[in-house]
Design a protein around this motif. Structure first.
Motif, short mmCIF file in Angstrom:
data_model
loop_
_atom_site.label_atom_id
_atom_site.label_comp_id
_atom_site.label_asym_id
_atom_site.label_seq_id
_atom_site.Cartn_x
_atom_site.Cartn_y
_atom_site.Cartn_z
N PRO A 47 0.51 -1.60 -0.24
CA PRO A 47 -0.36 -0.12 -0.06
C PRO A 47 1.31 1.48 -0.24
CG PRO A 47 0.06 -1.27 2.25
CD PRO A 47 0.31 -2.57 1.09
N ALA A 48 0.48 2.51 -0.81
CA ALA A 48 0.98 3.42 -0.74
C ALA A 48 1.10 4.01 0.00
CB ALA A 48 0.31 4.28 -1.81
N VAL A 49 0.26 3.99 1.37
CA VAL A 49 -0.37 4.94 2.49
C VAL A 49 0.47 4.47 2.76
CG1 VAL A 49 -2.42 3.93 3.14
CG2 VAL A 49 -2.23 6.11 3.83
N LEU A 50 0.95 3.23 3.11
CA LEU A 50 2.52 2.81 3.89
C LEU A 50 3.46 3.05 3.51
CD1 LEU A 50 3.22 0.60 6.28
CD2 LEU A 50 3.09 -0.98 4.82
N THR A 51 3.93 3.65 2.81
CA THR A 51 4.91 3.76 2.33
C THR A 51 4.92 5.81 2.72
OG1 THR A 51 5.22 2.24 0.96
CG2 THR A 51 7.35 4.67 1.17
N VAL A 100 -9.48 0.36 15.19
CA VAL A 100 -8.62 0.27 15.15
C VAL A 100 -7.46 1.42 16.37
CG1 VAL A 100 -6.00 1.05 13.51
CG2 VAL A 100 -7.80 0.05 12.77
N ALA A 101 -6.92 0.63 16.53
CA ALA A 101 -6.24 1.92 18.00
C ALA A 101 -4.58 1.94 17.67
CB ALA A 101 -6.76 1.71 19.47
N ALA A 102 -4.37 2.97 16.84
CA ALA A 102 -2.12 2.44 16.49
C ALA A 102 -1.98 4.00 16.53
CB ALA A 102 -2.28 1.84 15.13
N GLU A 103 -1.02 3.90 17.45
CA GLU A 103 0.28 5.19 17.23
C GLU A 103 0.81 5.86 16.41
OE1 GLU A 103 3.62 3.98 20.72
OE2 GLU A 103 1.96 4.05 22.24
N PRO A 104 0.07 6.88 16.38
CA PRO A 104 0.70 7.35 15.06
C PRO A 104 1.89 8.29 14.77
CG PRO A 104 0.12 9.27 16.60
CD PRO A 104 -0.26 7.72 16.89
N ARG A 105 3.30 6.55 15.00
CA ARG A 105 4.61 6.88 15.04
C ARG A 105 5.21 6.51 13.91
NH1 ARG A 105 7.05 5.38 20.80
NH2 ARG A 105 8.94 6.38 19.05
N ARG A 106 5.75 5.98 13.56
CA ARG A 106 6.99 5.78 12.08
C ARG A 106 8.31 5.30 12.78
NH1 ARG A 106 5.97 7.55 6.60
NH2 ARG A 106 6.84 5.53 6.64
N TYR A 107 8.47 3.51 11.70
CA TYR A 107 9.39 2.43 12.59
C TYR A 107 10.34 2.38 11.19
CZ TYR A 107 5.86 1.84 16.13
OH TYR A 107 4.97 2.42 17.87
N ASP A 108 10.62 1.57 11.87
CA ASP A 108 11.66 1.25 10.52
C ASP A 108 11.10 0.52 8.84
OD1 ASP A 108 13.79 -0.45 9.35
OD2 ASP A 108 12.73 -1.70 9.41
N PRO A 109 10.45 1.27 8.01
CA PRO A 109 9.98 0.12 7.15
C PRO A 109 9.78 -1.42 6.89
CG PRO A 109 11.61 2.16 5.80
CD PRO A 109 12.09 1.87 7.22
N LEU A 110 10.77 -1.16 6.80
CA LEU A 110 10.60 -3.27 7.35
C LEU A 110 9.82 -3.15 8.13
CD1 LEU A 110 11.19 -5.63 5.93
CD2 LEU A 110 14.39 -6.14 7.35
N GLU A 112 7.22 -1.49 9.62
CA GLU A 112 6.10 -1.44 9.34
C GLU A 112 5.60 -2.34 8.33
OE1 GLU A 112 5.98 3.72 9.97
OE2 GLU A 112 6.50 2.48 8.15
N THR A 113 6.15 -2.54 7.80
CA THR A 113 5.35 -4.22 6.28
C THR A 113 5.34 -4.82 7.20
OG1 THR A 113 6.61 -2.97 4.37
CG2 THR A 113 5.92 -5.14 4.09
N THR A 114 6.32 -5.69 8.04
CA THR A 114 6.18 -6.66 8.91
C THR A 114 5.08 -7.01 8.96
OG1 THR A 114 8.63 -7.51 8.78
CG2 THR A 114 6.71 -8.46 9.34
N GLY A 118 2.62 5.56 7.20
CA GLY A 118 2.88 4.76 8.18
C GLY A 118 1.83 4.12 8.39
N LEU A 119 2.52 3.12 9.56
CA LEU A 119 1.07 2.32 9.74
C LEU A 119 0.45 2.65 10.35
CD1 LEU A 119 1.43 -1.29 10.66
CD2 LEU A 119 1.81 -0.71 13.16
N ALA A 120 -0.05 3.32 11.37
CA ALA A 120 -1.43 3.59 12.00
C ALA A 120 -2.56 4.30 10.26
CB ALA A 120 -0.99 4.29 13.00
#
Length: 584
Positions: A460-464, A485-495, A497-499, A467-469
């Motif tokens: 998904p392009a939105v993931l790139t 969905v309850a997700a913190e609006p943070r960015r993580y390592d791309p790998l 997030e994808t996993t 981010g995950l949330a």
């Protein structure tokens, strides 16, 4: 041990046992003939038999160590001197010649314990001198010895023993002088050996002293009671030989002499058990070669509290211990551990005395090599798996971009063209042509939507972009059942997030297709240095992970990035899927 080696050992043990029986039988018979009491015979048999029994056990348990054969030889030669009680000239001469051979064998045993071999020039020269004194000096003494004249020359009280088959009567006059020199030489060798033993103990490490302790204790106790025993003979007024005190000393003296060979055996078997602990090193190292934990295991096996363990650090090109200090590879007491291909793995900086037991050090090095190579292989496998996952995710992103920027853009351009054509045909009288234009526009719109769905499923392009949330919220809107969905609006390592994203995708797919769930909750939060993603549904539960290829694939994918998958799915109680990924 192979079958041929086992048969050879059994033959040697059987031969030694048979020789011991012959020696004990002949010696006891001759000793009894000289006037020894029943108690004397029992005590004599007990001491010699103890050495034979302990020696055969040690020989069988540690065939590569010469301690067992030496103890057996001590038991066999123990009875040689008794043959002087015989009236058979050849037996008498043999007993007179080799009377002190058991003392030379005992010296050899003491100085070579626990390795079963002599490790210094001094000990080798002492043992050679002892055997030479018995072989050469004993022969000359026997040539001078006439039992009819030199009645007090042996420990046996025998007036009709002998005659000496090899005696030279013309030389008998020199017997007393040579006998005194013979015994003096024996005392000198014994004194030098005692000094060597004391020096060996003083310079021994704690590990070495623990190995030597059982034998030294047994020898020390035996010497103390032998001295008391001799005191009763040398100082007649010290005590009546028939008194309770004297009898107690005699009994303790005999028991201590019987205990000595078993003290040797105990020390030897303790080292055998020490080697048996080596196999546990592989388990102790485990999957994480923590230097402190590995060192504790090595200290326990080697018995060396001063040991330092250095693990090879490629970035430093040096061995580094648990405190971060380098361990030098030069100097005594260093045992390097290398992989099969020659790569350095570790370095043991230990007490130099442990080099006297190369068998133990070799076993420890082999076990440590196996454990560290297993860790290295697991690490390499994990690195390879992680690179495969990264490559796959990168390929997913590239394919999504190619679809978005290539095929999807062309379809959008074609749709715009069809729409212009359709507007131009608005007043055209041919109704069939207008319907064909409408159908073309509808098909292109549907194709674009399907292509967007395919691209979104690939990556998904939105993931790139966001981010995950946001990606999880977008996934929830498209799901086939209600998702919260309850997700913190943070960015993580791309790998990472994808996993995490595709873990949720698989969980939602299972909840919709197999679990019969009515709703699903999704959460994503950071706990310490881990990203924790959970999906919980209210379906039928009872997930069988053994037959679910999707969940097995998730577990493998998570493991490739050092993550963990937990599944809790009781029958009738819904399913909770928890993924933990490193994000520190």
């Amino acid at each position: 041990m192979d079958s041929q080696g086992g048969r050879g050992l059994r033959l040697r043990l059987t031969g030694a046992a048979a020789l011991a029986v012959v020696s004990a039988s002949a010696g006891t018979w001759a000793y009894g003939r000289s006037g020894a009491s029943a108690s004397d015979l029992v005590r004599d048999l007990a001491v010699g038999g103890a050495y034979v029994i302990a020696g055969l056990v040690a020989w069988r348990r540690r065939p590569a160590n010469h301690t067992g054969p030496l103890m057996t030889a001590e038991g066999i030669t123990w009875f040689f001197g008794n043959l002087q009680g015989s009236a058979v000239p050849a037996l008498f001469s043999f007993g007179a010649w080799w009377e002190a051979l058991n003392m030379a064998v005992l010296l050899h045993l003491v100085l070579s314990f626990p390795e079963g071999r002599l490790t210094t020039v001094l000990t080798r020269r002492l043992v050679q001198s002892a055997y030479a004194l018995v072989a050469v000096g004993g022969l000359i003494r026997t040539l001078l010895f006439d039992p009819a004249r030199n009645t007090d020359a042996t420990y046996l009280d025998c007036v009709d023993c002998g005659p000496n088959l090899i005696a030279v009567p013309a030389w008998n006059g020199a017997f007393d002088a040579f006998d005194a020199a013979y015994h003096a030489a024996g005392w000198i060798i014994s004194a030098v050996a005692a000094v060597a033993i004391v020096q060996r103990w003083r310079h021994a490490s704690a590990a070495r002293r623990r190995a030597l302790l059982p034998a030294w204790m047994g020898i020390g106790i035996a010497v103390v009671f032998l001295m008391w025993d001799m005191l009763f003979y040398v100082v007649p007024w010290f005590g009546d030989s028939d008194s309770l005190t004297a009898q107690a000393v005699y009994l303790l003296s005999d028991l201590s002499q019987v205990a000595v060979p078993f003290a040797f055996l105990a020390g030897l078997l303790r080292m055998h058990l020490q080697r048996a602990e080596v196999s546990g090193l592989v388990i102790d190292v485990g999957t994480d070669p923590d230097p402190a934990r590995v060192r504790e295991a090595l200290v326990r096996v080697l018995g060396d509290a001063t040991l330092r363990l250095g693990l090879w650090r490629e970035e430093k090109r040096a061995y580094v211990d648990g405190s971060g200090r380098e361990v030098g590879a030069d100097g005594p007491g260093r045992t390097p551990v290398r992989a099969a291909d020659g790569r350095p793995l570790a370095l043991l900086h230990h007490d130099p005395a442990l080099a006297d037991d190369p068998e133990l050090l070799g076993s420890v090095a082999a076990a440590l090599r196996l454990a560290l190579e297993n860790v290295w292989l697991r690490t390499r496998a994990k690195d390879v798996a992680s690179r495969i996952v990264q490559a796959a995710d990168a390929e997913r992103g590239r394919l999504e971009r190619d679809l978005h920027d290539g095929a999807q853009a062309r379809l959008v351009f074609a749709l715009m063209s069809v729409r212009r054509v359709r507007r131009g045909l608005a007043d055209h009288p041919d109704e069939i042509l207008r319907a064909a234009a409408d159908e073309a526009e509808s098909s292109l719109r549907l194709a674009i939507e399907e292509l967007r769905g395919i691209a979104h499923g690939i990556h998904p392009a939105v993931l790139t972009r966001e981010g995950l949330a946001p990606a999880l919220n977008a996934l929830a809107k498209e799901a086939a059942l209600p998702v919260v969905v309850a997700a913190e609006p943070r960015r993580y390592d791309p790998l990472v997030e994808t996993t995490a994203y595709f873990t949720v995708c698989e969980a939602l797919s299972n909840a919709a297709k197999h679990a019969g769930a009515r709703a699903v909750s999704v959460s994503a939060r950071q706990e310490g240095d881990r990203l924790v993603v959970e999906t919980v549904d209210d379906g039928v539960g009872g997930v069988d992970t053994a037959h679910g290829t999707g969940l097995r694939g998730l577990a493998d994918r998570l493991a490739a990035v050092d993550g963990v998958l937990h599944i809790d799915s009781p029958a009738g109680g819904g399913t909770r899927i928890r993924a933990e990924l490193p994000c520190g």
